[in-house]
Enzyme design. Structure first.
Site, PDB file in Angstrom:
ATOM      1  N   LYS A   1      23.641  10.513  30.676  1.00  0.00           N
ATOM      2  CA  LYS A   1      23.516  10.007  32.052  1.00  0.00           C
ATOM      3  C   LYS A   1      22.387  10.742  32.773  1.00  0.00           C
ATOM      4  CE  LYS A   1      28.299   8.540  32.102  1.00  0.00           C
ATOM      5  NZ  LYS A   1      29.708   8.868  32.359  1.00  0.00           N
TER       6      LYS A   1
ATOM      7  N   GLN B   1      33.155  12.936  35.649  1.00  0.00           N
ATOM      8  CA  GLN B   1      33.391  12.562  34.257  1.00  0.00           C
ATOM      9  C   GLN B   1      34.858  12.814  33.895  1.00  0.00           C
ATOM     10  OE1 GLN B   1      30.942  11.245  32.103  1.00  0.00           O
ATOM     11  NE2 GLN B   1      32.675  10.860  30.771  1.00  0.00           N
TER      12      GLN B   1
ATOM     13  N   ASP C   1      31.171   5.042  40.173  1.00  0.00           N
ATOM     14  CA  ASP C   1      31.968   4.492  39.070  1.00  0.00           C
ATOM     15  C   ASP C   1      32.884   3.357  39.531  1.00  0.00           C
ATOM     16  OD1 ASP C   1      31.546   5.350  36.489  1.00  0.00           O
ATOM     17  OD2 ASP C   1      32.605   7.249  36.769  1.00  0.00           O
TER      18      ASP C   1
END
Ligand code: NAP
Length: 285
Positions: A49, A93, A116
């Site tokens: 990422k 994460q 997200d």
């Protein structure tokens, strides 16, 4: 023989378009990624990422925490990132270390920075058929992939296998919003084969290797494999018995090279869209 859906190609084109937009923008989007676990795959995802963000010209900040991290330290960081105007997207994460409460952390992210799309406000907007600030990356990537291949969704019988909050449920919601008729299956579903056999579209997100066998697939069905499992020999396998199912399906995604590249491309697109939203009253960006 099925058309092999090339997720890498579709993702590359999305990223190239995005890169041009970023180049033309004076101000650059900022993405913050928080890693608080020791999981090897998570470390690779975070590193990818960061690399992708930098390749696009984004500002990237990665925060790595060890096992001694407290919930309070993470909460403090989220508050700081919420206030930081240089940061447009915040990604935690998952999973976190066991002693940390991921739900509380996600709920503290400003929904306008929830890149997200996991915050209950964004999930709620999606469920209401409203536009979330960001839509979960993998489900968004799946729909984009199907549309890139002009695969009709309206009126189709779709089955999504797997009901996680990050893949299965939002994928089922997006398909419903696209007017498909959706069945959401899971590990307690009885006679999965009788459901998949009737489906025009099968989306499998279980992490159970080769769960979807050729005799479970209707001729001409579209098969999307979200599953990724790393085997002992380090190779990756999906949920679908690819070699056999590709002889029956009309379209099929490979693993790797199918859904995976779309997930990261959609994360980058989400960062860009949040950046635009946060700067919409600022003519100079
Ligand atoms: P998860 O949270 O573990 O959820 C798995 C789901 O699959 C659960 O709902 C489970 O049912 C269901 N399931 C498991 N075995 C099953 C079986 N034999 N039959 C029917 N249903 C079964 O996993 P996830 O985070 O959604 O991820 C799923 C897979 O996708 C994993 O392999 C993951 O690595 C992969 N993934 C890929 C991407 C990508 O970009 N390609 C992104 C995210 C995830 P219950 O709810 O009843 O337990």
């Amino acid at each position: 023989m099925a058309v092999i859906i090339d997720g890498k190609k579709v993702a590359t084109s999305l990223l190239e378009n995005l890169k041009l937009k970023v180049q033309q923008s004076e101000k650059k989007p900022g993405l913050a990624v928080i890693l608080a676990n020791n999981d090897a795959s998570s470390k690779i995802y975070v590193s990818n990422k960061e690399k992708q963000s930098l390749a696009l010209g984004f500002k990237s900040s990665v925060y790595i925490f060890d096992k001694s991290t407290t919930q309070g330290q993470l909460i403090k960081l989220i508050h700081e990132l919420n206030e930081n105007e240089q940061i447009n997207g915040i990604l935690v994460q998952l999973p976190l270390f066991d002693h940390l409460d991921a739900n509380q952390i996600i709920e503290l992210i400003n929904p306008k920075k929830d890149v997200d799309g996991f915050h209950p406000i964004n999930v709620g907007k999606l469920n209401c058929g409203l536009k979330p600030y960001a839509t979960c990356c993998t489900p968004k990537g799946i729909i984009k992939l199907l549309k890139a291949y002009n695969i009709e969704l309206e009126g189709k019988n779709a089955v999504v296998i797997g009901r996680s909050n990050i893949v299965g449920k939002p994928t089922a919601t997006l398909l419903t919003n696209e007017n498909a008729t959706v069945t959401l299956a899971h590990s307690k579903t009885k006679d999965l084969k009788s459901i998949t056999k009737n489906a025009d579209i099968i989306i499998s997100a279980t992490g159970s290797p080769k769960l979807i066998k050729a005799d479970m697939v209707k001729k001409g069905a579209v098969v999307v494999d979200v599953g990724i499992v790393r085997q002992f020999d380090k190779s990756l396998v999906g949920d679908v018995d690819f070699e056999k199912v590709k002889k029956i399906a009309s379209y099929i995604t490979p693993v790797p090279g199918g859904v995976g590249p779309m997930t990261i491309a959609c994360l980058m697109e989400n960062t860009w869209e949040l950046f635009l939203e946060q700067n919409k009253n600022n003519a100079k960006f």
